[in-house]
Write a protein that holds these residues in place. Structure first.
Motif, mmCIF file in Angstrom:
data_model
loop_
_atom_site.group_PDB
_atom_site.id
_atom_site.type_symbol
_atom_site.label_atom_id
_atom_site.label_comp_id
_atom_site.label_asym_id
_atom_site.label_seq_id
_atom_site.Cartn_x
_atom_site.Cartn_y
_atom_site.Cartn_z
ATOM 1 N N SER A 153 30.748 29.300 26.820
ATOM 2 C CA SER A 153 31.208 30.677 26.652
ATOM 3 C C SER A 153 32.600 30.799 27.244
ATOM 4 O O SER A 153 33.009 30.009 28.097
ATOM 5 C CB SER A 153 30.250 31.656 27.338
ATOM 6 N N GLY A 154 33.342 31.783 26.776
ATOM 7 C CA GLY A 154 34.701 31.998 27.247
ATOM 8 C C GLY A 154 35.552 32.584 26.145
ATOM 9 O O GLY A 154 35.037 33.099 25.141
ATOM 10 N N THR A 155 36.851 32.507 26.314
ATOM 11 C CA THR A 155 37.809 33.068 25.368
ATOM 12 C C THR A 155 38.673 31.952 24.807
ATOM 13 O O THR A 155 39.170 31.117 25.556
ATOM 14 C CB THR A 155 38.703 34.109 26.068
ATOM 15 N N SER A 156 38.826 31.926 23.469
ATOM 16 C CA SER A 156 39.665 30.920 22.791
ATOM 17 C C SER A 156 39.233 29.505 23.167
ATOM 18 O O SER A 156 40.024 28.683 23.642
ATOM 19 C CB SER A 156 41.144 31.131 23.133
ATOM 20 N N ILE A 157 37.953 29.214 22.917
ATOM 21 C CA ILE A 157 37.361 27.939 23.320
ATOM 22 C C ILE A 157 37.779 26.810 22.378
ATOM 23 O O ILE A 157 37.778 26.956 21.163
ATOM 24 C CB ILE A 157 35.826 28.045 23.348
ATOM 25 N N THR A 158 38.114 25.646 22.970
ATOM 26 C CA THR A 158 38.330 24.413 22.217
ATOM 27 C C THR A 158 37.513 23.295 22.868
ATOM 28 O O THR A 158 37.126 23.386 24.042
ATOM 29 C CB THR A 158 39.813 24.013 22.168
ATOM 30 N N TYR A 159 37.263 22.231 22.087
ATOM 31 C CA TYR A 159 36.402 21.135 22.544
ATOM 32 C C TYR A 159 37.109 19.791 22.373
ATOM 33 O O TYR A 159 37.863 19.592 21.415
ATOM 34 C CB TYR A 159 35.099 21.104 21.746
ATOM 35 N N GLN A 160 36.869 18.869 23.316
ATOM 36 C CA GLN A 160 37.321 17.490 23.177
ATOM 37 C C GLN A 160 36.257 16.568 23.763
ATOM 38 O O GLN A 160 36.019 16.565 24.966
ATOM 39 C CB GLN A 160 38.655 17.261 23.899
ATOM 40 N N TRP A 161 35.607 15.788 22.870
ATOM 41 C CA TRP A 161 34.601 14.833 23.317
ATOM 42 C C TRP A 161 35.286 13.560 23.793
ATOM 43 O O TRP A 161 36.345 13.162 23.289
ATOM 44 C CB TRP A 161 33.628 14.522 22.187
ATOM 45 N N GLN A 162 34.656 12.935 24.788
ATOM 46 C CA GLN A 162 35.167 11.692 25.345
ATOM 47 C C GLN A 162 34.045 10.672 25.469
ATOM 48 O O GLN A 162 32.888 11.039 25.708
ATOM 49 C CB GLN A 162 35.784 11.932 26.729
ATOM 50 N N GLN A 163 34.393 9.412 25.286
ATOM 51 C CA GLN A 163 33.481 8.306 25.545
ATOM 52 C C GLN A 163 34.051 7.498 26.698
ATOM 53 O O GLN A 163 35.169 6.987 26.610
ATOM 54 C CB GLN A 163 33.307 7.413 24.313
ATOM 55 N N ASP A 164 33.297 7.444 27.781
ATOM 56 C CA ASP A 164 33.740 6.729 28.980
ATOM 57 C C ASP A 164 35.134 7.200 29.420
ATOM 58 O O ASP A 164 35.992 6.403 29.820
ATOM 59 C CB ASP A 164 33.741 5.217 28.735
ATOM 60 N N GLY A 165 35.364 8.517 29.321
ATOM 61 C CA GLY A 165 36.592 9.109 29.812
ATOM 62 C C GLY A 165 37.768 9.049 28.856
ATOM 63 O O GLY A 165 38.850 9.554 29.176
ATOM 64 N N ILE A 166 37.580 8.477 27.669
ATOM 65 C CA ILE A 166 38.656 8.355 26.685
ATOM 66 C C ILE A 166 38.408 9.346 25.545
ATOM 67 O O ILE A 166 37.303 9.400 24.990
ATOM 68 C CB ILE A 166 38.739 6.926 26.116
ATOM 69 N N ILE A 168 37.980 11.031 22.089
ATOM 70 C CA ILE A 168 37.567 10.547 20.772
ATOM 71 C C ILE A 168 38.353 11.331 19.736
ATOM 72 O O ILE A 168 38.222 12.553 19.636
ATOM 73 C CB ILE A 168 36.051 10.732 20.561
ATOM 74 N N THR A 169 39.174 10.645 18.965
ATOM 75 C CA THR A 169 40.032 11.313 17.986
ATOM 76 C C THR A 169 39.207 12.119 16.988
ATOM 77 O O THR A 169 38.239 11.613 16.408
ATOM 78 C CB THR A 169 40.880 10.269 17.229
ATOM 79 N N GLY A 170 39.593 13.385 16.815
ATOM 80 C CA GLY A 170 38.937 14.242 15.831
ATOM 81 C C GLY A 170 37.624 14.846 16.279
ATOM 82 O O GLY A 170 37.014 15.615 15.529
ATOM 83 N N ALA A 171 37.183 14.532 17.501
ATOM 84 C CA ALA A 171 35.900 15.066 17.998
ATOM 85 C C ALA A 171 36.165 16.364 18.736
ATOM 86 O O ALA A 171 36.241 16.397 19.963
ATOM 87 C CB ALA A 171 35.219 14.048 18.905
ATOM 88 N N TYR A 176 28.954 16.396 18.366
ATOM 89 C CA TYR A 176 29.546 15.102 18.003
ATOM 90 C C TYR A 176 28.419 14.152 17.665
ATOM 91 O O TYR A 176 27.454 14.012 18.427
ATOM 92 C CB TYR A 176 30.394 14.535 19.140
ATOM 93 N N SER A 177 28.529 13.495 16.511
ATOM 94 C CA SER A 177 27.469 12.605 16.034
ATOM 95 C C SER A 177 27.942 11.167 16.013
ATOM 96 O O SER A 177 29.067 10.864 15.602
ATOM 97 C CB SER A 177 27.017 13.014 14.624
ATOM 98 N N VAL A 178 27.053 10.283 16.467
ATOM 99 C CA VAL A 178 27.245 8.838 16.335
ATOM 100 C C VAL A 178 26.330 8.376 15.210
ATOM 101 O O VAL A 178 25.110 8.577 15.271
ATOM 102 C CB VAL A 178 26.899 8.105 17.641
ATOM 103 N N ASN A 179 26.920 7.779 14.183
ATOM 104 C CA ASN A 179 26.149 7.302 13.033
ATOM 105 C C ASN A 179 26.343 5.802 12.873
ATOM 106 O O ASN A 179 27.383 5.254 13.236
ATOM 107 C CB ASN A 179 26.592 8.019 11.753
ATOM 108 N N ASN A 180 25.312 5.140 12.314
ATOM 109 C CA ASN A 180 25.374 3.683 12.116
ATOM 110 C C ASN A 180 25.816 2.997 13.403
ATOM 111 O O ASN A 180 26.771 2.210 13.439
ATOM 112 C CB ASN A 180 26.320 3.332 10.965
ATOM 113 N N ALA A 181 25.104 3.301 14.474
ATOM 114 C CA ALA A 181 25.510 2.885 15.813
ATOM 115 C C ALA A 181 25.616 1.380 15.954
ATOM 116 O O ALA A 181 24.806 0.617 15.408
ATOM 117 C CB ALA A 181 24.518 3.434 16.837
#
Length: 290
Positions: A153-166, A168-171, A176-181
Motif C-alpha cells: 500500500s502507498g502512493t505511486s507504487i512501483t515494484y522491482q524484483w531481485q534474485q540474490d540482490g540483483i 531482474i530486468t522487466g520484473a 513474478y513467475s519463474v517458468n521452465n525452471a
C-alpha cells in the motif's frame, strides 16, 4: 482645529495622524475655560502580510504552517475545513501526520481593529509505503513453475524484483513467475517496493530447484542355487530419494534402501524384482528379472 466650533467634534476615517490629546476651549461673556484632555489612540488595522502555504507530506511526517499579521492585541484561530484546531499562535504544526490530517487550513486573525481570515492552505497526506503481504518460496522440480507475489500500500507504487540482490530486468509488477525452471533460477527472491513516501523491501523468499530423479546404475539379475545369498542394487540421483523394492509387482515389506538382500534363497524367492525410486521431481520404476 479649523472649523471645530461646536460642542462636539467627530474624527472620521481615522488615520495614525489623528492620534493625540484633544481639548475644547469654551468661551463666554464671563470668561474662557479649557476642558480636560481626551486622548485618542489609533490602533493599527488588523492585516495579514504573509498567508500560510500548503504542502504534500508523507504519512508520519511533520509540517508547520505560519502566518504573519500586523495590528494590535492580535489573536489567532486556526481552522481545518472550517473547524477550529490548534491554539492561539501564528503557527500550526502537524506532527506524525495521519491521513486524516489532510485538508484545507485557514487562520482567523482578530485584533482591536477587526478580524481577517487568511487564504486557504491545502495539506495533502500521502500514505506511507508498506508491504502488507510478503512473497513465499517453494521447492519445485527442474522444468517446473512458481509465482511470487507481494501486496503493498502507498502512493505511486512501483515494484522491482531481485534474485540474490540483483535486479531482474522487466520484473516490475506485483507478481513474478519463474517458468521452465533450471538450477540457475534457485535463490532468494525479494521485491523492492517504492512509492512517494519511501522504499521498502520484502522478506526473502527462497526458491529451491530439485534435481531430476535418475537411475544411474541398474540392478542385475542372476540364477541362484537354493540357499545362496544375493544382493540387488540400484544407484540413483536426485533430491530426497526414497526406494521401494517390489517382487512380482507387490511391495516387499521393509525393502526401502538402494539394496535388496536375498539371504539363504528358497524357491519362492524366484521372481521379477523392481525398484521404484521416487524423489522431488518424479519417480522411476526399474524392473529386474531374476
Amino acid at each position: 482645529i479649523t472649523g471645530a466650533n461646536s460642542s462636539s467634534y467627530t474624527v472620521s476615517n481615522a488615520v495614525s495622524g489623528d492620534a493625540g490629546n484633544y481639548t475644547c476651549q469654551v468661551s463666554g461673556d464671563c470668561g474662557v475655560v479649557m476642558s480636560n484632555a481626551a486622548t485618542l489612540i489609533i490602533g493599527a488595522a488588523t492585516q495579514i502580510s504573509t498567508h500560510p502555504t500548503g504542502a504534500t507530506i508523507c504519512e508520519g511526517g511533520n509540517y508547520t504552517m505560519s502566518i504573519s499579521a500586523s495590528g494590535s492585541n492580535l489573536n489567532y484561530q486556526w481552522k481545518k475545513n472550517g473547524t477550529n484546531v490548534g491554539s492561539n499562535s501564528n503557527t500550526y504544526s502537524i506532527s506524525g501526520a495521519n491521513l486524516s490530517d489532510a485538508g484545507d487550513y485557514t487562520c482567523e486573525v482578530s485584533g482591536d481593529c477587526g478580524t481577517v481570515t487568511s487564504s486557504s492552505a491545502t495539506v495533502n497526506v500521502d500514505a506511507a509505503t508498506q508491504i502488507t503481504s510478503h512473497p513465499s518460496g517453494n521447492t519445485i522440480c527442474s522444468g517446473g513453475s512458481h509465482t511470487f507475489s507481494v501486496a503493498a500500500s502507498g502512493t505511486s507504487i512501483t515494484y522491482q524484483w531481485q534474485q540474490d540482490g540483483i535486479d531482474i530486468t522487466g520484473a516490475n509488477s506485483a507478481v513474478y513467475s519463474v517458468n521452465n525452471a533450471t538450477s540457475a533460477d534457485a535463490g532468494d527472491y525479494t521485491c523492492e517496493v517504492s512509492g512517494a513516501c519511501g522504499t521498502v523491501t520484502s522478506n526473502p523468499a527462497t526458491l529451491n530447484i530439485g534435481a531430476s530423479t535418475q537411475i544411474t546404475s541398474q540392478p542385475g539379475g542372476n540364477n541362484l542355487c537354493e540357499g545362496d545369498n544375493y544382493t540387488l542394487s540400484v544407484t540413483a540421483s536426485g533430491s530426497n530419494l526414497a526406494y521401494q523394492w517390489k517382487k512380482d509387482g507387490n511391495d516387499s515389506s521393509g525393502a526401502n534402501s538402494s539394496d535388496y538382500v536375498i539371504s539363504s534363497a528358497v524357491l519362492s524367492d524366484a521372481g521379477d524384482y523392481t525398484c521404484e525410486v521416487s524423489g522431488d521431481v518424479e519417480f522411476l520404476h526399474q524392473q529386474l528379472q531374476q
